[in-house]
Design a protein around this motif. Structure first.
Motif, PDB file in Angstrom:
ATOM      1  N   ALA A 121     -10.045   4.228 -15.084  1.00 36.38           N
ATOM      2  CA  ALA A 121      -8.639   4.609 -15.221  1.00 36.38           C
ATOM      3  C   ALA A 121      -8.495   6.017 -15.810  1.00 36.38           C
ATOM      4  O   ALA A 121      -7.655   6.805 -15.362  1.00 36.38           O
ATOM      5  CB  ALA A 121      -7.901   3.591 -16.087  1.00 36.38           C
ATOM      6  N   VAL A 122      -9.325   6.340 -16.775  1.00 36.86           N
ATOM      7  CA  VAL A 122      -9.284   7.679 -17.381  1.00 36.86           C
ATOM      8  C   VAL A 122      -9.700   8.730 -16.356  1.00 36.86           C
ATOM      9  O   VAL A 122      -9.069   9.785 -16.238  1.00 36.86           O
ATOM     10  CB  VAL A 122     -10.182   7.745 -18.638  1.00 36.86           C
ATOM     11  CG1 VAL A 122     -10.370   9.173 -19.110  1.00 36.86           C
ATOM     12  CG2 VAL A 122      -9.580   6.892 -19.747  1.00 36.86           C
ATOM     13  N   ARG A 123     -10.749   8.445 -15.599  1.00 39.40           N
ATOM     14  CA  ARG A 123     -11.181   9.394 -14.552  1.00 39.40           C
ATOM     15  C   ARG A 123     -10.099   9.559 -13.489  1.00 39.40           C
ATOM     16  O   ARG A 123      -9.832  10.673 -13.022  1.00 39.40           O
ATOM     17  CB  ARG A 123     -12.491   8.927 -13.918  1.00 39.40           C
ATOM     18  CG  ARG A 123     -13.705   9.244 -14.745  1.00 39.40           C
ATOM     19  CD  ARG A 123     -15.005   9.067 -13.962  1.00 39.40           C
ATOM     20  NE  ARG A 123     -15.149   7.751 -13.356  1.00 39.40           N
ATOM     21  CZ  ARG A 123     -15.681   6.698 -13.950  1.00 39.40           C
ATOM     22  NH1 ARG A 123     -16.131   6.813 -15.188  1.00 39.40           N
ATOM     23  NH2 ARG A 123     -15.779   5.543 -13.325  1.00 39.40           N
ATOM     24  N   ALA A 124      -9.461   8.469 -13.091  1.00 34.79           N
ATOM     25  CA  ALA A 124      -8.407   8.542 -12.070  1.00 34.79           C
ATOM     26  C   ALA A 124      -7.220   9.354 -12.586  1.00 34.79           C
ATOM     27  O   ALA A 124      -6.678  10.207 -11.866  1.00 34.79           O
ATOM     28  CB  ALA A 124      -7.958   7.139 -11.667  1.00 34.79           C
ATOM     29  N   ALA A 125      -6.819   9.127 -13.827  1.00 36.78           N
ATOM     30  CA  ALA A 125      -5.685   9.865 -14.390  1.00 36.78           C
ATOM     31  C   ALA A 125      -6.006  11.349 -14.558  1.00 36.78           C
ATOM     32  O   ALA A 125      -5.174  12.212 -14.241  1.00 36.78           O
ATOM     33  CB  ALA A 125      -5.291   9.253 -15.741  1.00 36.78           C
ATOM     34  N   SER A 126      -7.211  11.654 -15.018  1.00 35.81           N
ATOM     35  CA  SER A 126      -7.567  13.070 -15.189  1.00 35.81           C
ATOM     36  C   SER A 126      -7.735  13.750 -13.835  1.00 35.81           C
ATOM     37  O   SER A 126      -7.367  14.916 -13.673  1.00 35.81           O
ATOM     38  CB  SER A 126      -8.827  13.215 -16.046  1.00 35.81           C
ATOM     39  OG  SER A 126      -9.915  12.560 -15.454  1.00 35.81           O
ATOM     40  N   SER A 127      -8.246  13.037 -12.852  1.00 35.09           N
ATOM     41  CA  SER A 127      -8.359  13.603 -11.503  1.00 35.09           C
ATOM     42  C   SER A 127      -6.977  13.868 -10.921  1.00 35.09           C
ATOM     43  O   SER A 127      -6.738  14.917 -10.308  1.00 35.09           O
ATOM     44  CB  SER A 127      -9.127  12.655 -10.582  1.00 35.09           C
ATOM     45  OG  SER A 127     -10.441  12.488 -11.036  1.00 35.09           O
ATOM     46  N   ALA A 128      -6.055  12.934 -11.106  1.00 35.74           N
ATOM     47  CA  ALA A 128      -4.689  13.117 -10.607  1.00 35.74           C
ATOM     48  C   ALA A 128      -4.014  14.302 -11.288  1.00 35.74           C
ATOM     49  O   ALA A 128      -3.331  15.094 -10.630  1.00 35.74           O
ATOM     50  CB  ALA A 128      -3.880  11.842 -10.840  1.00 35.74           C
ATOM     51  N   ALA A 129      -4.223  14.445 -12.589  1.00 37.09           N
ATOM     52  CA  ALA A 129      -3.636  15.586 -13.303  1.00 37.09           C
ATOM     53  C   ALA A 129      -4.194  16.896 -12.764  1.00 37.09           C
ATOM     54  O   ALA A 129      -3.449  17.869 -12.563  1.00 37.09           O
ATOM     55  CB  ALA A 129      -3.918  15.460 -14.802  1.00 37.09           C
ATOM     56  N   LEU A 130      -5.489  16.934 -12.501  1.00 36.78           N
ATOM     57  CA  LEU A 130      -6.111  18.131 -11.942  1.00 36.78           C
ATOM     58  C   LEU A 130      -5.523  18.452 -10.572  1.00 36.78           C
ATOM     59  O   LEU A 130      -5.180  19.601 -10.283  1.00 36.78           O
ATOM     60  CB  LEU A 130      -7.632  17.938 -11.843  1.00 36.78           C
ATOM     61  CG  LEU A 130      -8.408  19.104 -11.244  1.00 36.78           C
ATOM     62  CD1 LEU A 130      -8.440  20.268 -12.228  1.00 36.78           C
ATOM     63  CD2 LEU A 130      -9.815  18.669 -10.889  1.00 36.78           C
ATOM     64  N   VAL A 131      -5.382  17.443  -9.715  1.00 36.72           N
ATOM     65  CA  VAL A 131      -4.843  17.644  -8.367  1.00 36.72           C
ATOM     66  C   VAL A 131      -3.425  18.200  -8.441  1.00 36.72           C
ATOM     67  O   VAL A 131      -3.089  19.191  -7.783  1.00 36.72           O
ATOM     68  CB  VAL A 131      -4.882  16.321  -7.561  1.00 36.72           C
ATOM     69  CG1 VAL A 131      -4.088  16.445  -6.269  1.00 36.72           C
ATOM     70  CG2 VAL A 131      -6.315  15.919  -7.266  1.00 36.72           C
ATOM     71  N   VAL A 132      -2.575  17.570  -9.253  1.00 37.20           N
ATOM     72  CA  VAL A 132      -1.171  17.995  -9.334  1.00 37.20           C
ATOM     73  C   VAL A 132      -1.054  19.378  -9.962  1.00 37.20           C
ATOM     74  O   VAL A 132      -0.320  20.237  -9.449  1.00 37.20           O
ATOM     75  CB  VAL A 132      -0.328  16.951 -10.106  1.00 37.20           C
ATOM     76  CG1 VAL A 132       1.079  17.458 -10.357  1.00 37.20           C
ATOM     77  CG2 VAL A 132      -0.280  15.640  -9.341  1.00 37.20           C
ATOM     78  N   LEU A 133      -1.765  19.631 -11.049  1.00 36.55           N
ATOM     79  CA  LEU A 133      -1.631  20.922 -11.728  1.00 36.55           C
ATOM     80  C   LEU A 133      -2.173  22.083 -10.900  1.00 36.55           C
ATOM     81  O   LEU A 133      -1.553  23.152 -10.847  1.00 36.55           O
ATOM     82  CB  LEU A 133      -2.305  20.867 -13.098  1.00 36.55           C
ATOM     83  CG  LEU A 133      -1.589  19.982 -14.112  1.00 36.55           C
ATOM     84  CD1 LEU A 133      -2.363  19.924 -15.416  1.00 36.55           C
ATOM     85  CD2 LEU A 133      -0.171  20.459 -14.363  1.00 36.55           C
ATOM     86  N   LEU A 134      -3.320  21.894 -10.252  1.00 38.12           N
ATOM     87  CA  LEU A 134      -3.832  22.971  -9.400  1.00 38.12           C
ATOM     88  C   LEU A 134      -2.924  23.196  -8.199  1.00 38.12           C
ATOM     89  O   LEU A 134      -2.665  24.340  -7.809  1.00 38.12           O
ATOM     90  CB  LEU A 134      -5.260  22.661  -8.933  1.00 38.12           C
ATOM     91  CG  LEU A 134      -6.360  22.944  -9.939  1.00 38.12           C
ATOM     92  CD1 LEU A 134      -7.719  22.556  -9.373  1.00 38.12           C
ATOM     93  CD2 LEU A 134      -6.367  24.396 -10.354  1.00 38.12           C
ATOM     94  N   SER A 135      -2.427  22.121  -7.619  1.00 35.09           N
ATOM     95  CA  SER A 135      -1.511  22.265  -6.490  1.00 35.09           C
ATOM     96  C   SER A 135      -0.251  23.010  -6.909  1.00 35.09           C
ATOM     97  O   SER A 135       0.210  23.919  -6.206  1.00 35.09           O
ATOM     98  CB  SER A 135      -1.147  20.883  -5.935  1.00 35.09           C
ATOM     99  OG  SER A 135      -0.286  21.019  -4.824  1.00 35.09           O
ATOM    100  N   LEU A 136       0.300  22.647  -8.060  1.00 36.39           N
ATOM    101  CA  LEU A 136       1.501  23.325  -8.554  1.00 36.39           C
ATOM    102  C   LEU A 136       1.223  24.789  -8.870  1.00 36.39           C
ATOM    103  O   LEU A 136       2.013  25.679  -8.527  1.00 36.39           O
ATOM    104  CB  LEU A 136       2.043  22.605  -9.791  1.00 36.39           C
ATOM    105  CG  LEU A 136       3.287  23.211 -10.423  1.00 36.39           C
ATOM    106  CD1 LEU A 136       4.448  23.257  -9.438  1.00 36.39           C
ATOM    107  CD2 LEU A 136       3.677  22.430 -11.668  1.00 36.39           C
ATOM    108  N   ALA A 137       0.101  25.069  -9.512  1.00 37.24           N
ATOM    109  CA  ALA A 137      -0.232  26.451  -9.869  1.00 37.24           C
ATOM    110  C   ALA A 137      -0.359  27.319  -8.617  1.00 37.24           C
ATOM    111  O   ALA A 137       0.198  28.426  -8.556  1.00 37.24           O
ATOM    112  CB  ALA A 137      -1.531  26.486 -10.679  1.00 37.24           C
TER     113      ALA A 137
END
Length: 171
Positions: free
Chosen positions: A9-25
Motif C-alpha cells: 500500500a505504501v509503494r502504491a501510494a508513493s508511486s501514485a504520488a510520483l505519477v501525479v506530481l511528475l505529470s502535473l509538473a
C-alpha cells in the motif's frame, strides 16, 4: 493487515504520488492550465487505488510504460477539465505531447529503478559521512579569552589605599 500488504500500500501510494506530481509538473512546464487543489487530490486518490489494484504482481517494462501512457492521457485531460480556466483545445499541441511523453519515460525509469537509486544514494551519503569524519580533522573548539578586570590606577596625589580622603601632597 500483514506487513507485506502495508508495504504494498505504501509503494502504491508513493508511486501514485510520483505519477501525479511528475505529470502535473510537466503539464505546467508545457504551458498547461493549473488544476484546482481538489482536482489534484482526487486524482491522487484515484491513482493510488489504481496502483494498488494494478501492482499486485510485478509489472514488466512494456506493461508499465503502457499503463503510464494511459495515466498521462487521463491526467492531462483531468488537469484541463479541473482547471479554473478553459482548456487549451481538443488537440494537445506538440510541446504538451512531448512533455507528457518525457514525464512517462522519466516516471517509468524512476518506478523501475527508484529503489536502487535510493539505496545507492543513501549508501553514498553514509560512506561520505564516514570518510569525511575520519579523514578531516575535527576543528578545535573556539577559546574565548576573558580578561580580568584591571584595578583602577592609584591617583598621583599621594592618596593612601582604602576609602579615606586623599592626603595632602607635600611639596
Amino acid at each position: 493487515m500483514r506487513s507485506t500488504g502495508a508495504a504494498h500500500a505504501v509503494r502504491a501510494a508513493s508511486s501514485a504520488a510520483l505519477v501525479v506530481l511528475l505529470s502535473l509538473a510537466f503539464h505546467l512546464l508545457a504551458g498547461g492550465t493549473a488544476p484546482t487543489a481538489s482536482t489534484v487530490g482526487w486524482l491522487s486518490a484515484a491513482s493510488a487505488a489504481a496502483a494498488l489494484a494494478l501492482t499486485r504482481r510485478p509489472l514488466g517494462p512494456a506493461r508499465l510504460v503502457l499503463l503510464l501512457t494511459v495515466a498521462q492521457v487521463v491526467l492531462h485531460h483531468s488537469f484541463e477539465a479541473g482547471a479554473h480556466h478553459g482548456a487549451h483545445g481538443h488537440a494537445a499541441p506538440l510541446p504538451m505531447v512531448a512533455t507528457h511523453a518525457l514525464a512517462t519515460v522519466l516516471t517509468a525509469l524512476l518506478l523501475r529503478h527508484g529503489r536502487a537509486l535510493l539505496r545507492a544514494g543513501l549508501a553514498r551519503v553514509v560512506r561520505s559521512r564516514l570518510l569525511t569524519s575520519r579523514l578531516l580533522p575535527v576543528p578545535p573548539r573556539t577559546v574565548v579569552a576573558v580578561a580580568r578586570p584591571v584595578p583602577p590606577a592609584a591617583p598621583a596625589t599621594g592618596a593612601a589605599s582604602g576609602r579615606a580622603p586623599p592626603l595632602p601632597v607635600r611639596s
